[in-house]
Design an enzyme around this catalytic site. Structure first.
Site, mmCIF file in Angstrom:
data_model
loop_
_atom_site.group_PDB
_atom_site.id
_atom_site.type_symbol
_atom_site.label_atom_id
_atom_site.label_comp_id
_atom_site.label_asym_id
_atom_site.label_seq_id
_atom_site.Cartn_x
_atom_site.Cartn_y
_atom_site.Cartn_z
ATOM 1 C CB THR A 64 7.137 -9.715 57.852
ATOM 2 O OG1 THR A 64 7.421 -8.722 58.809
ATOM 3 C CG2 THR A 64 6.693 -9.012 56.277
ATOM 4 C CD GLU A 65 9.383 -13.916 54.335
ATOM 5 O OE1 GLU A 65 8.216 -14.344 53.751
ATOM 6 O OE2 GLU A 65 10.250 -13.182 53.602
ATOM 7 C CB SER A 66 5.493 -17.849 58.468
ATOM 8 O OG SER A 66 6.383 -17.742 59.483
ATOM 9 C CB VAL A 85 12.674 -12.078 58.826
ATOM 10 C CG1 VAL A 85 12.326 -12.835 57.561
ATOM 11 C CG2 VAL A 85 13.592 -10.872 58.303
#
Length: 211
Positions: free
Chosen positions: A114-116, A111
């Site tokens: 993918t997010e940051s 996560v």
């Protein structure tokens, strides 16, 4: 006076409150003693020697918080000592969050990637913040005070991810869709919402998780 120790204890107590840890009496006592040692008879607080001073005091007194931040030469909590059980190393924080919420650390890591892409200062066009891209209102609801603090952000994001996993009976696909688009949209469609961004997001996270 070891100011770093005070700041670390403050962070530990704040994290205990965030994660719902009720076994923090020793931490509160140590924190109170150290803080009183720092502020002495100053105007910040008038309290007896045996009074407990909660970490929330700092959250409501930015002047004192800034004073301590200045003394440890940092504008965010990115150097958590081993005394707190957390470190500034993202991998170690992920492991702590995974243990706290019983989530596979690889899923949290996927996560974050993918997010940051591990950028703790990341801000999306929609306003999501930090490593796990928490929206301000979501972060507030999770008890996160500083979404750019890697410890708070990962613990808050892992907590929210756990809530979504529990809501969808451990179904990672639906939990990730809810993390991205909100549980309301997942409930509405009873599946991954037909949003290109969300569908791509779920595929990316699962791809990194299963790699």
């Amino acid at each position: 006076m070891n100011v770093q120790s005070i700041y670390n204890l403050m962070q530990m107590q704040a994290m205990s409150n965030l994660t719902g840890n009720s076994n923090n009496n020793d931490t509160e006592t140590d924190f109170s003693q150290l803080l009183q040692s720092l502020i002495g008879n100053s105007s910040y607080m008038n309290t007896s020697h045996n009074s407990k001073i909660p970490a929330e005091y700092f959250l409501n007194n930015p002047e004192m918080a800034q004073s301590i931040r200045s003394q440890v030469h940092t504008n965010s909590v990115t150097d958590i000592s081993n005394n707190t059980g957390f470190t500034s190393d993202v991998t170690a924080i992920i492991e702590q969050a995974a243990n706290q919420y019983n989530i596979d650390p690889k899923l949290i890591d996927a996560v974050i990637q993918t997010e940051s892409n591990y950028n703790q200062q990341a801000v999306s066009h929609a306003g999501a913040q930090g490593l796990m891209q928490l929206m301000p209102e979501t972060a507030k609801g999770l008890g996160v005070q500083n979404p750019f603090d890697p410890v708070e952000n990962i613990l808050g994001g892992a907590k929210y991810l756990k809530q979504m996993l529990d809501r969808y009976d451990g179904n990672k696909t639906l939990a990730l869709a809810a993390y991205n688009a909100g549980p309301g949209n997942v409930d509405k469609y009873n599946d991954v919402p037909p949003f290109a961004e969300t569908q791509s997001y779920v595929q990316k996270v699962l791809g990194k998780y299963l790699a």
